[in-house]
Design an enzyme around this catalytic site. Sequence first.
Site, PDB file in Angstrom:
ATOM      1  CB  SER A 140      -0.975   0.002   1.180  1.00 10.49           C
ATOM      2  OG  SER A 140      -0.285   0.067   2.403  1.00 10.49           O
ATOM      3  CG  ASN A 141       3.563   2.614   2.967  1.00 12.87           C
ATOM      4  OD1 ASN A 141       3.375   3.789   3.279  1.00 12.87           O
ATOM      5  ND2 ASN A 141       3.313   1.615   3.788  1.00 12.87           N
ATOM      6  CG  HIS A 165       9.286   1.842  12.501  1.00 12.94           C
ATOM      7  ND1 HIS A 165       9.499   0.479  12.516  1.00 12.94           N
ATOM      8  CD2 HIS A 165       8.909   2.183  13.755  1.00 12.94           C
ATOM      9  CE1 HIS A 165       9.256   0.017  13.730  1.00 12.94           C
ATOM     10  NE2 HIS A 165       8.906   1.033  14.498  1.00 12.94           N
TER      11      HIS A 165
HETATM   12  C1  GRF Z   1       3.849  -0.558   6.929  1.00 15.31           C
HETATM   13  O1  GRF Z   1       2.944  -0.454   7.997  1.00 15.31           O
HETATM   14  C2  GRF Z   1       5.229  -0.134   7.324  1.00 15.31           C
HETATM   15  O2  GRF Z   1       5.246   0.801   8.349  1.00 15.31           O
HETATM   16  C3  GRF Z   1       5.850  -1.403   7.811  1.00 15.31           C
HETATM   17  O3  GRF Z   1       5.303  -2.406   6.964  1.00 15.31           O
HETATM   18  C4  GRF Z   1       4.033  -2.001   6.492  1.00 15.31           C
HETATM   19  C5  GRF Z   1       4.002  -2.154   4.991  1.00 15.31           C
HETATM   20  O4  GRF Z   1       2.726  -2.043   4.469  1.00 15.31           O
HETATM   21  N1  GRF Z   1       7.285  -1.292   7.784  1.00 15.31           N
HETATM   22  P1  GRF Z   1       2.485  -2.050   2.903  1.00 15.31           P
HETATM   23  O5  GRF Z   1       3.062  -3.327   2.328  1.00 15.31           O
HETATM   24  O6  GRF Z   1       3.134  -0.827   2.307  1.00 15.31           O
HETATM   25  O7  GRF Z   1       0.990  -2.017   2.755  1.00 15.31           O
END
Ligand code: GRF
Length: 201
Positions: A14-15, A112
């Site tokens: 999702s990021n 994070h």
């Molecule tokens: C996020 O919550 C980030 O903070 C952590 O892993 C998660 C990744 O989520 N390090 P996504 O795969 O980007 O949805």
Amino acid sequence: MKLRLGVLGSGKGSNFRAIMEAIREGWLEAEVRIVISDVEDAGILKLAHEFDVPSQYVPPGRFRTKLEPEIEHQIVQILREMDVELIVLAGFMRVLKEVLLYAFPGRIINIHPSLLPKFRGLSAWTQALNAQEKITGCTVHYVDAGVDTGEILGQRIVPILPDDTSERLHARIQTAEHALLPSVIAEIARQRSNRSASRPF
Ligand code: GRF
């Protein structure tokens, strides 16, 4: 000149999606050259395909929380071939070691899910909930040899509500992450194109 990114992730991505949307909306002067995952069926690889971004699964080797040096070499090679300037760890669930850190000094950032320096390591939102905090959040920081210890580039605060569950709190933190991560990368891109960056790229 767009900032050339390499994104490493192990999860749903999702990021990574937030980065792609910011690029599409025109407020992030960047391009994702490659997405790399240590998990063969990770959502982030499917998303890369949807966004037409090159992607690669790299089998992680025999360790659980880090990569074998040869695997790190392999990743360095891929990132160099794609001429990546900045590496974004977007949910990459392994600790980077010397080979990658030395190949890209000061050029790796991580998102994070806590207000660092509080709650390093895994399930940081559950750690915050268990500690009965009133607020938590997310942090983007440079990656160094420690676990979630590098220089902080940006943070967002997220409230913890009285009836929060781990899942609800994590979802609220992720919404904050999706705003924070692209905006920090956009700032790095601006500094780099102004040539006023203290970082050499
Ligand atoms: C996020 O919550 C980030 O903070 C952590 O892993 C998660 C990744 O989520 N390090 P996504 O795969 O980007 O949805």
